[in-house]
Design a protein around this motif. Structure first.
Motif, mmCIF file in Angstrom:
data_model
loop_
_atom_site.group_PDB
_atom_site.id
_atom_site.type_symbol
_atom_site.label_atom_id
_atom_site.label_comp_id
_atom_site.label_asym_id
_atom_site.label_seq_id
_atom_site.Cartn_x
_atom_site.Cartn_y
_atom_site.Cartn_z
ATOM 1 N N PHE A 69 0.857 -1.171 0.000
ATOM 2 C CA PHE A 69 0.000 0.000 0.000
ATOM 3 C C PHE A 69 0.900 1.230 0.000
ATOM 4 O O PHE A 69 2.039 1.188 0.464
ATOM 5 N N VAL A 70 0.416 2.324 -0.546
ATOM 6 C CA VAL A 70 1.188 3.564 -0.586
ATOM 7 C C VAL A 70 0.880 4.344 0.681
ATOM 8 O O VAL A 70 -0.274 4.572 1.013
ATOM 9 N N ASN A 71 1.955 4.701 1.399
ATOM 10 C CA ASN A 71 1.735 5.503 2.601
ATOM 11 C C ASN A 71 2.238 6.921 2.373
ATOM 12 O O ASN A 71 2.607 7.279 1.260
ATOM 13 N N LYS A 72 2.263 7.715 3.417
ATOM 14 C CA LYS A 72 2.620 9.124 3.280
ATOM 15 C C LYS A 72 4.075 9.339 2.886
ATOM 16 O O LYS A 72 4.411 10.315 2.237
ATOM 17 N N ASP A 73 4.941 8.409 3.280
ATOM 18 C CA ASP A 73 6.374 8.536 3.031
ATOM 19 C C ASP A 73 6.738 7.806 1.741
ATOM 20 O O ASP A 73 6.792 6.577 1.709
ATOM 21 N N GLY A 74 6.975 8.563 0.678
ATOM 22 C CA GLY A 74 7.304 7.964 -0.616
ATOM 23 C C GLY A 74 8.565 7.116 -0.579
ATOM 24 O O GLY A 74 8.618 6.039 -1.174
ATOM 25 N N ALA A 75 9.578 7.576 0.147
ATOM 26 C CA ALA A 75 10.839 6.815 0.229
ATOM 27 C C ALA A 75 10.611 5.490 0.948
ATOM 28 O O ALA A 75 11.141 4.453 0.538
ATOM 29 N N GLY A 76 9.807 5.509 2.004
ATOM 30 C CA GLY A 76 9.500 4.279 2.730
ATOM 31 C C GLY A 76 8.714 3.303 1.870
ATOM 32 O O GLY A 76 8.956 2.093 1.896
ATOM 33 N N THR A 77 7.778 3.827 1.086
ATOM 34 C CA THR A 77 6.993 2.983 0.190
ATOM 35 C C THR A 77 7.889 2.338 -0.858
ATOM 36 O O THR A 77 7.743 1.154 -1.177
ATOM 37 N N LEU A 78 8.832 3.102 -1.379
ATOM 38 C CA LEU A 78 9.760 2.566 -2.379
ATOM 39 C C LEU A 78 10.617 1.455 -1.784
ATOM 40 O O LEU A 78 10.800 0.400 -2.404
ATOM 41 N N LYS A 79 11.121 1.631 -0.572
ATOM 42 C CA LYS A 79 11.931 0.591 0.078
ATOM 43 C C LYS A 79 11.097 -0.660 0.341
ATOM 44 O O LYS A 79 11.565 -1.776 0.143
ATOM 45 N N LEU A 80 9.854 -0.476 0.788
ATOM 46 C CA LEU A 80 8.975 -1.618 0.997
ATOM 47 C C LEU A 80 8.730 -2.341 -0.329
ATOM 48 O O LEU A 80 8.706 -3.569 -0.386
ATOM 49 N N GLY A 81 8.596 -1.574 -1.401
ATOM 50 C CA GLY A 81 8.421 -2.168 -2.722
ATOM 51 C C GLY A 81 9.613 -3.014 -3.133
ATOM 52 O O GLY A 81 9.454 -4.056 -3.784
ATOM 53 N N GLY A 95 10.132 -21.536 -9.224
ATOM 54 C CA GLY A 95 9.131 -22.054 -10.143
ATOM 55 C C GLY A 95 7.710 -22.025 -9.614
ATOM 56 O O GLY A 95 6.844 -22.715 -10.139
ATOM 57 N N LEU A 96 7.462 -21.235 -8.572
ATOM 58 C CA LEU A 96 6.136 -21.179 -7.960
ATOM 59 C C LEU A 96 5.275 -20.080 -8.577
ATOM 60 O O LEU A 96 5.786 -19.002 -8.906
ATOM 61 N N ALA A 97 3.984 -20.352 -8.697
ATOM 62 C CA ALA A 97 3.025 -19.310 -9.034
ATOM 63 C C ALA A 97 2.868 -18.439 -7.789
ATOM 64 O O ALA A 97 2.855 -18.950 -6.668
ATOM 65 N N VAL A 98 2.773 -17.130 -7.985
ATOM 66 C CA VAL A 98 2.689 -16.200 -6.857
ATOM 67 C C VAL A 98 1.371 -15.433 -6.927
ATOM 68 O O VAL A 98 1.147 -14.673 -7.865
ATOM 69 N N GLY A 99 0.509 -15.642 -5.933
ATOM 70 C CA GLY A 99 -0.731 -14.876 -5.831
ATOM 71 C C GLY A 99 -0.472 -13.591 -5.061
ATOM 72 O O GLY A 99 0.428 -13.534 -4.215
ATOM 73 N N GLU A 100 -1.245 -12.574 -5.366
ATOM 74 C CA GLU A 100 -1.096 -11.282 -4.690
ATOM 75 C C GLU A 100 -2.438 -10.873 -4.109
ATOM 76 O O GLU A 100 -3.464 -11.000 -4.767
ATOM 77 N N TYR A 101 -2.402 -10.388 -2.872
ATOM 78 C CA TYR A 101 -3.632 -10.008 -2.188
ATOM 79 C C TYR A 101 -3.473 -8.664 -1.499
ATOM 80 O O TYR A 101 -2.458 -8.399 -0.860
ATOM 81 N N ALA A 102 -4.508 -7.833 -1.608
ATOM 82 C CA ALA A 102 -4.530 -6.549 -0.907
ATOM 83 C C ALA A 102 -4.664 -6.812 0.591
ATOM 84 O O ALA A 102 -5.300 -7.786 1.002
ATOM 85 N N PRO A 103 -4.073 -5.959 1.423
ATOM 86 C CA PRO A 103 -4.180 -6.150 2.876
ATOM 87 C C PRO A 103 -5.625 -6.286 3.356
ATOM 88 O O PRO A 103 -5.917 -7.129 4.211
ATOM 89 N N ASN A 104 -6.540 -5.498 2.820
ATOM 90 C CA ASN A 104 -7.940 -5.578 3.259
ATOM 91 C C ASN A 104 -8.582 -6.907 2.877
ATOM 92 O O ASN A 104 -9.427 -7.422 3.605
ATOM 93 N N THR A 105 -8.179 -7.478 1.746
ATOM 94 C CA THR A 105 -8.701 -8.782 1.332
ATOM 95 C C THR A 105 -8.238 -9.860 2.301
ATOM 96 O O THR A 105 -9.027 -10.731 2.702
#
Length: 167
Positions: A69-81, A95-105
């Motif tokens: 998720f994008v938070n107020k600190d752009g630099a922190g978001t980039l590092k988390l990314g 070789g694994l399939a990777v599913g992605e889920y939003a935190p709220n989901t």
């Protein structure tokens, strides 16, 4: 079907492994990869090595990662990314399939409420995996991500496809 859930973080990357057999989900292992070093590149390398060993040890057949998720600190978001990139790269290298889920989901699936706090998530993970010893909040979140993947058909659909292919 064995699923690894990964909660990306630059300091603490949580992981949780569950086995899924139909509607039954059982705990296999969980833990936290702690980044080592002070330089960003060394921290990412440390996380990569640790997560690679976890996957080699537990041999999951599918992976799920929480979306950033994008938070107020752009630099922190980039590092988390960047940590999230490691969390997606390592399973893909295996070789694994990777599913992605939003935190709220993830929260809505495990707790029933999309804005649950970490304590509520950990409590419901314990309810769904009786007797589990959770290594910390990041590991609880990772187990929740694995449970979410199991409930949303990622694990059961893959297991059904594998069974059909082997028949």
């Amino acid at each position: 079907m064995r699923v690894i859930g990964i909660d990306p973080g630059l300091r603490n990357l949580g992981w949780g492994v569950v086995d899924v057999a139909g509607a039954r989900i059982s705990h296999v292992a969980n833990g936290i990869c702690h980044s080592e070093g002070t330089e960003l590149a060394m921290r990412l390398l440390s996380l990569h090595g640790q997560l690679t060993r976890v996957i080699a040890t537990y041999r999951p057949q599918a992976a799920a990662v929480e979306q950033t998720f994008v938070n107020k600190d752009g630099a922190g978001t980039l590092k988390l990314g960047q940590a999230r990139g490691i969390a997606m790269l390592v399973p893909a290298q295996a070789g694994l399939a990777v599913g992605e889920y939003a935190p709220n989901t993830v929260k809505k699936t495990v707790v029933g409420v999309g804005h649950a706090d970490k304590g509520q998530v950990a409590h419901m993970v314990r309810m769904q995996l009786p007797g589990v010893e959770i290594a910390g909040p990041d590991a609880a979140d990772a187990l929740a991500i694995a449970i979410c993947h199991a409930h949303h058909g990622g694990a059961s659909a893959l297991a059904a496809a594998v069974a059909r292919a082997q028949a």
